[in-house]
Design an enzyme around this catalytic site. Structure first.
Site, PDB file in Angstrom:
ATOM      1  N   CYS A   1      -0.095   4.060   2.509  1.00  7.66           N
ATOM      2  CA  CYS A   1      -0.514   3.605   3.815  1.00  7.66           C
ATOM      3  C   CYS A   1       1.586   3.913   4.104  1.00  7.66           C
ATOM      4  CB  CYS A   1      -0.161   2.420   4.141  1.00  7.66           C
ATOM      5  SG  CYS A   1      -2.480   1.900   3.755  1.00  7.66           S
ATOM      6  N   ASP A   2       2.403   3.469   3.392  1.00  4.90           N
ATOM      7  CA  ASP A   2       3.311   3.582   3.536  1.00  4.90           C
ATOM      8  C   ASP A   2       4.140   4.303   2.957  1.00  4.90           C
ATOM      9  OD1 ASP A   2       2.909   1.466   5.231  1.00  4.90           O
ATOM     10  OD2 ASP A   2       2.568  -0.343   3.942  1.00  4.90           O
TER      11      ASP A   2
ATOM     12  N   CYS B   1       0.971  -1.377  -0.029  1.00  2.00           N
ATOM     13  CA  CYS B   1      -0.183  -0.114  -0.530  1.00  2.00           C
ATOM     14  C   CYS B   1       1.055   0.937   0.571  1.00  2.00           C
ATOM     15  CB  CYS B   1      -0.904   0.293   1.263  1.00  2.00           C
ATOM     16  SG  CYS B   1      -1.702   1.343   1.044  1.00  2.00           S
TER      17      CYS B   1
END
Length: 303
Positions: free
Chosen positions: A134-135, A131
């Site tokens: 997300c990261d 992701c």
């Protein structure tokens, strides 16, 4: 039971919190991965309410504690089979145990596909990710790799190009499944370098996490080692919906079709989170859908 919730990610736990506050006495069946995909992540910086980053497992533990404080019963069994041929009552099974419910909220999520590399589990969140949203922030100014050939891979690469110094997109074929417009956008981006036809062969890591990746040319067998601290696998997700067939309508990929909020085609059955969301797949959107599902379940039961 009045309400059975299947799954304990952000969608399931938020649904449980709202259902408990509505005095619906919800019961959650946690399944095989309590806490969902967030339990496989490290720092979460994009969930509202935390000035500092919070670890994914810690966030899910806090949600679980909040639900339990409100009286939610969490059962650590997996729903293996359902019979939704009649909505009064809805029937479910956890192994051999039969359960009946007046309303059901499905929040079983989706499982990110991975490459099956050695040390993959140990390096998830320490260089490997599924992701970019997300990261990606953790790799600001660094070189990263993206694996995949569809729209998701192009989207991940384009997103990362805004943060990272260089994005190398690896695909095992010269042809791409991505839509022409998404492929063109990625190809026109100066920060994105295409490596085809290559596939990832080996990861190289130390105590700090990923340090390099070896890739192999699928036609010549030539190997190349690329220094990087981030490898993003954008090869799709598998929605965890098989146990609900043939009662619940899904799209061609297995994501549950919802309408009018979180309603499914079966009266009294609602779906929230990644199981019904192939687009955003974020903790905050999953939690919002869990809230909607609980409120709609309450209104359904009241009617």
């Amino acid at each position: 039971m009045q309400v059975v919730i299947i799954g304990t990610g952000p969608a399931g736990l938020t649904a449980a919190i709202y259902a408990a506050r509505a005095a619906l006495n919800p019961v959650i069946y946690a399944g095989s991965q309590h806490g969902g995909q967030l339990t496989t992540t490290t720092e979460v910086e994009n969930y509202p309410g935390f000035a500092d980053a919070i670890m994914g497992p810690e966030l899910m533990q806090a949600m679980t504690g909040q639900a339990e404080r409100l009286g939610v019963e969490i059962i650590y069994d997996e729903i293996s089979k359902v019979d939704f041929s009649s909505s009064s009552p809805l029937q479910l099974w956890a192994g051999e145990k039969q359960i009946t419910a007046k309303a059901v909220i499905i929040a079983t999520g989706a499982t990110a596909r991975t490459l099956g590399l050695p040390q993959e589990k140990e390096l998830m969140g320490r260089g490997l990710s599924t992701c970019a949203t997300c990261d990606g922030f953790f790799y600001k100014g660094k070189r990263v790799l993206v694996v995949g050939g569809g729209d998701s891979a192009m989207e991940e690469a384009l997103y990362l190009s805004k943060l990272c110094s260089e994005v190398i997109l690896i695909h095992r074929r010269a042809q791409f499944r991505a839509s022409p417009i998404m492929l063109e956008r990625a190809q026109k981006n100066d920060k994105i370098i295409f490596k085809t036809p290559y596939q990832v062969d080996t990861t190289h890591a130390d105590q700090n996490g990923l340090q390099a990746v070896s890739i192999v040319n699928c036609e010549t067998g030539a190997s190349e080692k690329i220094a990087t601290e981030g490898l993003f696998m954008a090869i799709g997700h598998t929605p965890n919906s098989s146990q609900f067939a043939p009662y619940i309508n899904t799209d061609e990929h297995g994501y549950i079709r919802i309408h009018d909020g979180t309603k499914t085609n079966v009266q009294g059955v609602f779906a929230a989170g990644d199981i019904a969301d192939p687009v955003f797949r974020q903790a905050v959107t999953a939690a919002g859908m869990g809230c909607q599902a609980a409120i709609q379940a309450q209104r359904y039961l009241e009617s």
